[in-house]
Design a protein around this motif. Sequence first.
Motif, PDB file in Angstrom:
ATOM      1  N   UNK A   1     -20.242  14.590   7.011  1.00 22.06           N
ATOM      2  CA  UNK A   1     -19.836  13.264   7.481  1.00 22.06           C
ATOM      3  C   UNK A   1     -18.728  12.697   6.616  1.00 22.06           C
ATOM      4  N   UNK A   2     -18.502  13.316   5.464  1.00 21.86           N
ATOM      5  CA  UNK A   2     -17.333  12.945   4.668  1.00 21.86           C
ATOM      6  C   UNK A   2     -16.258  13.955   4.977  1.00 21.86           C
TER       7      UNK A   2
ATOM      8  N   UNK B   1       0.816  -1.207   0.000  1.00 23.10           N
ATOM      9  CA  UNK B   1       0.000   0.000   0.000  1.00 23.10           C
ATOM     10  C   UNK B   1       0.852   1.260   0.000  1.00 23.10           C
TER      11      UNK B   1
ATOM     12  N   UNK C   1     -16.423   8.745  11.617  1.00 28.98           N
ATOM     13  CA  UNK C   1     -15.646   9.348  10.530  1.00 28.98           C
ATOM     14  C   UNK C   1     -14.540   8.385  10.111  1.00 28.98           C
ATOM     15  N   UNK C   2     -14.368   8.237   8.815  1.00 28.38           N
ATOM     16  CA  UNK C   2     -13.294   7.339   8.382  1.00 28.38           C
ATOM     17  C   UNK C   2     -11.954   8.087   8.381  1.00 28.38           C
TER      18      UNK C   2
ATOM     19  N   UNK D   1     -18.790   9.567  -6.026  1.00 26.92           N
ATOM     20  CA  UNK D   1     -17.930  10.124  -4.989  1.00 26.92           C
ATOM     21  C   UNK D   1     -17.736   9.053  -3.924  1.00 26.92           C
ATOM     22  N   UNK D   2     -16.519   8.605  -3.771  1.00 25.78           N
ATOM     23  CA  UNK D   2     -16.263   7.690  -2.663  1.00 25.78           C
ATOM     24  C   UNK D   2     -14.829   7.881  -2.200  1.00 25.78           C
ATOM     25  N   UNK D   3     -14.390   6.945  -1.374  1.00 28.15           N
ATOM     26  CA  UNK D   3     -13.068   7.110  -0.777  1.00 28.15           C
ATOM     27  C   UNK D   3     -11.956   7.222  -1.809  1.00 28.15           C
ATOM     28  N   UNK D   4     -12.196   6.662  -2.986  1.00 34.25           N
ATOM     29  CA  UNK D   4     -11.143   6.708  -3.998  1.00 34.25           C
ATOM     30  C   UNK D   4     -10.894   8.120  -4.496  1.00 34.25           C
TER      31      UNK D   4
END
Lengths: 507, 1005
Positions: B914-915, B753, B767-768, B827-830
């Motif tokens: 929240x993002x 990674x 929250x991530x 829209x996401x974590x990527x």
Amino acid sequence: CSDDFIENSPYTERTEDNFYKTPDDAFEGLVAAYDVLQREGYGGFLMVSEIASDNCFGGFGTADNQVSLEWDRFEYGSDLEMNRPVWEISYMGIYRANIVLENLDGIDWTGNEDLRTQYEAEARFLRAHYHFELARMFGEIVPLDHSLSPEEFESPRAPAEETYALIAEDFKFAADNLSDDNYSLNNSADYGRVTKWAAEAYLAKTFLFYTDYYETSDLAGVVSKQEATIYINDVVNNSGHELIEDFSRLWLASSIDNYVGEGNAEMVWAIRFNGSGNGDWGLNEGNRFQVNIATRGSNLGPYAYGWGGAPVNPELYDAYQIGDTRRDATIINYEEEGLEFDNDVRSQRQHTGLSWKKYAPITNEAGEAVVAANGGDIQIDGYEDFAVIRFSDVLLMAAELNMDSDQGFAKDCLDRVRARAFQDDDHSIAVTKENIMEERRLELALEGKRYFDLIRWGLDRAKQAIDNSGDGAQFDVTFRTETNGWFPIPQSQILLSNGAIEQNPGW
Amino acid sequence: QQKEITGVVTSADDGMPIPGVSVIVEGTSRGTTTDFDGNYQIEAASAESLSFSYIGFETKTLSVGNQTELNVSLQVSTSELDEIVVVGYGTQRKKVSTAATSMVESEDLIQTASIDATSALQGQTSGVNITSTSGQPGANMTVNIRGVGTAGNNSPLYVVDGVVVENGIGYLDPSIIERVDILKDASAASIYGARAANGVVLVTTKKGKEGVTSVSVNSYVGFQEVARTLDLLDSREYGIIMNEARVNSGYAPLYTQEELNNAANTDWQDELFNNGAIKQNHSVLISGGTEKVNYSTGLSYYGQEGIIGSQTDQSKYDRITFNNNITYEIIEDHLKIGENFSYSNEYNKGVSDAGIYSNNIRGFLNAPPTMSVYDENGDYAGSDISSDITNPLGSLYYGNFNESKTNRAVGNIFAEVSHSDFTFRTSFGADINDNTYRAFNPIYELSSVAYNNTSQVTQSANKSISWIWENTLNYQTTVADVHNIDVLLGTSARQNIYEGQSATGRDLTFNDFEHAYLSNATDQTQNSVSGNRVDYSIQSYFTRLLYDYDSKYLFTATLRRDGSSEFGSNNKYAYFPAFSVGWNIDRENFFPDNSFINSLKLRGSWGQNGNDQFSQQFAYISTISSYNKNYHFGTGDNEMPLEVGSSPDDLSNPDLKWETSEQFDLGFDARIFSDITVTFDYYRKETKDWLVQASVPLIAGANAPFINGGDIRNEGVEFSASYNTDLGEDWSLTVNGNISYNKNEVLRIANSEGIIHGDSNLLFQGLDEMNRVEVGHPIGYFYGLKTDGIFQNEDEIQQYAQNGALIQPNAQPGDVRFLDLNDDGRINQDDKTEIGNPNPDVNFGFNVQLQYKAFDFSVYTYGMAGFQNVYGVRDYSRPFNNYTTEIVNRWTGEGSSNTLPRTTWGTTSNGNYTRFSDLYVEDADFLRIKTVNLGVDLTKLTDQLDAFSRFRIYVTSNNLYTFTNYKGMDPEIGFGNANQSWARGIDVGYYPQPRTYMVGLNVNF
């Protein structure tokens, strides 16, 4: 100074050099493998599968993050690690089981040869259990029959058949080598340990899932249908397990005054929880799942408060026929119970007016959460056990397996479950796959079974059951058959595998 | 006509009289010297001038005029020829030193009225970033020399009078410190090779001087207040916003106008801060000496109340210190023995101020203003909105019963034998730490989520003993007048032993802190106990050559071999070499005599240093742990015993080895226009083979092993300048400034990674990951979505599509538009990327001291620039939390705002807050006026104080003003996440540094 000056050894831990020498060490290693069972909590197998099924929505608070909604709606994006708990915990359990198994040969068993067999069987049972949870969530996984060396960290996934062969061999070894003891009876001090009966039931369970989902005739070449049937019939006939008389007495919240107690005759195998962690977040002794599905906001009547996750779908509530005692033992209907749930204050997302009664944490007579009154933390010190296999599940599996070979026996099994549910013999129904699946839905609701029953029965049937619309946009759910029913693998694990693991289709 | 002139000669540095100063009538051979009390008398004519000279001080010449008394204050010489640098196991003339070091003197440490020397150092040296982790008294500072060099322990090594001390130097009263030298480059630090990868801070305490006994008293007392509060909504504004949010989310409004009129209107910050909390310090230092014995002994008290929690006596820091240094020359020029000793007693009570869960500051800033502080019974009031909203003042009170007492003794004894050019020194030192801690959790009920049914007490005791034995042999000689050689050989052995116990008991017979001791637990079977021991040892051999040719060509070489108990048998030892060269160009014949550049030295160095400090012992062997492995068989829940389970927790790595930092440095020192000195350095520091726990695939089943798994580069320049001049007889001025630039980049992390992940839930539950360490980025960078304004209308949402599919299908007008960086149509974590960097590019400090006759005025400032903080004070997962008045500028309709999204009750499915996105990231550049001082030395104004050589009274203020655009209470946030030392700049409700006003006294006699 001499070199000894910079030699050091730990004072408060053992090392691999001085451990795994005696049968007691092996037992400690085995207990560590059991311990992982207690990691069930937010994002665990039970929660995810129930939210994904047609039993529950996502829920939690209006201001909480979207992850629980995404489990419900088969979406993926706000947290690419959303399914990490199952992946992580299961492999932790597999590792601990493998470490014990690998060290059995180095232990002096003289005079304790039986123990060696027993420990091996228990460790293999647990290893199979963890594999099976993974395989049901993610489809193809990396099956591990040994602890990995760093060179093997980037291993690819194996075909399902390979994984299920390992699972079946392990359960088979446990079924064939454990004694006839039934720890659910007579307040056994060993209650909670796996038994021959649990292994036999698990073989049937694995057989049904695998052969249905993958449309094969046998369990990965290891167990034929006939053998699976023999195993499950053995549990029905010879285990000593039976249905307790009153369904509602199985669950704390539905039988506060006359709870049958843990270790009852119906529990073939349960995960044990207790409040001995006493608020210590470092200890996973308590049930950390319960707070998630508990009534949102504050204590309400007999129900202690929690976060309001996975509100129950009214379709499940309505699926119970009149007179079915299971409905009110399974589900809290606030209005029916005369409890005012003011959602302006409680901020419950996807409020359906229905919550879990199975596993709902409870209050004492003073209206105080029992967990807190015991000196625990309501978030982590729940103490109610999880049923992994109940005898009613065994009966329903027996009905399913015997359906084509022994109609009479199958019907008898199904009837026993129905009779207990309705407390009479007037609700017998025909033994069909349809009826058995519906009965499983009602009998085993909120026990982590439904989603996997649906996908093994067929992705189209799953879609039909799970899709939801017309109740307002917030309740809209669309099952995506292109996922094959599997959940997305945590993104980090795909990256860390250096390409050896690919994401499941549809995600 | 001759007349008798008398007077006293003192040091301008500390006001002490100087004995032995030669006083000469200029142009004659008439002269005298001062006595032990600095007094002199001499015959001179009015037309003549007197010249006062003493080694180490600048010579001063005064005309006699019509005076008969001439008191003289000599400035410490800044002539490079006399300046000394402390280089570890000795000193060296600065002129011939090749090291990149910074030095801060006593006076500058005292002037800032700081709790400890670390805090006093802020802004005073280039290349050193010192950041407060909390404004709470006694809180640690984060110190990074030349950038964050590791994902593990990034603190420098502290050495006090030759003793390596753990856990910083907070136990020392700054007024007993003579000087602090900071070794920044690899060559300078490498004599401490094993632990010097993050730089070395050398503290020298004050020693007695031969001559008269002198007494110095330093004292100040003052009060503190909050420097800046947030502009939170009042009840009326709050009600409007809450109602709007609810309507936006499809709920009924929360308040009617009438309810709002009747609601309380609480500014919780008024309840949070105790403006007027006391800070004081009193110290006395006595020193003196004879030909054979020098001594110095001091006693001090420091007391500071927190500006939070001290209302109920739940936050304060008291420290008593005692120190004593003696050297005794037993055989003149041949045998000297001595000791340095300091003892401190610290008493500390504090409130929780970290993280999101029990952070009291956060609770106050989020609490609804409509909640009263107290109800009609005088109890902490509950909420009008929901039973799960907790009164923050109640939480502050009930949640913070604790006290910590620490006794610490640090000292060494030494003997030094000299014969001709050889000096042998042996020193035995120890650092003993004894701490007891007690905490109490009372029975209380504040809300449905904040209550406690069972009283509980925890008592713990921790003791650590660390000893160090060092031997050095030094040979110093000059060959043929030009070859100056200084060779050092040495050994060092050190061991730490830590032992700790902790126990918790429940259900106490008393429900108060005073009686919260374990023996009052009624159910002893419910007690839990733990105890452990940790050892650490290291042994080293080192050698150093210092050589210069006629002070012109300079060369240093160092080699050190270290062995540490932290590593397995195959990697215990490592060698750390270093070399440096210097060239004093001004000593070349070709260097023109000019008035512009008076002196110029070029320096260059290369070297390696090590680090064996990381968070886990025995990472090289597989240990079997039984913690949190229990299971429970049998029926019933609490009657049956838990079965103990055991297994390895961590994968082992037998090949673990030293972390190494390799540094290259180029610099110059120059003096220009006779009174300006400048120093410049360029460095490139690469820390290799970090000791990190880099993620491995979870299929491994156990925690990732520690590996030598990362490289990082810090590269930068440092510049400092000082200007020191006498502006006529009555005025003197010192100005110094420094600025440093550092760029930090992670080069390698040894897994596929290339990432060390940050924790989840840092701003609120759910929250991530929002920060991480990743190859190609600065350490601990903020990782989130980029936003591109607010959707003004439905049309914009519809147009934000790819291949006909909406990129943000859940958005509504007023929601945030996130950038789809990877163009995958969603829209996401990527889509997360680097959206901020908590590591400042630039650190700077600027200090001015001005003296006019008896009066002195000084200003100390520092600042940081080119970095961001995450402003996460408002917890968006709790809809009723208060806002700052910034919310006035929210989106309320098309064209209203393109930066602040609409309000909602709870989170939006669009995930506005929240993002984790750049909405949370704020530039935090600041310039802080750390200290302003105005003093007057009364001895210079009146003859009534002849008994004193200095009688200075002063007023001073700390943290008077901070220039910043950052919107939180304090831009200087050294804290990020207690679990990850590289995390910082995360403001979830930060304990701000107080502003302090003090009056004080410095008296010498």
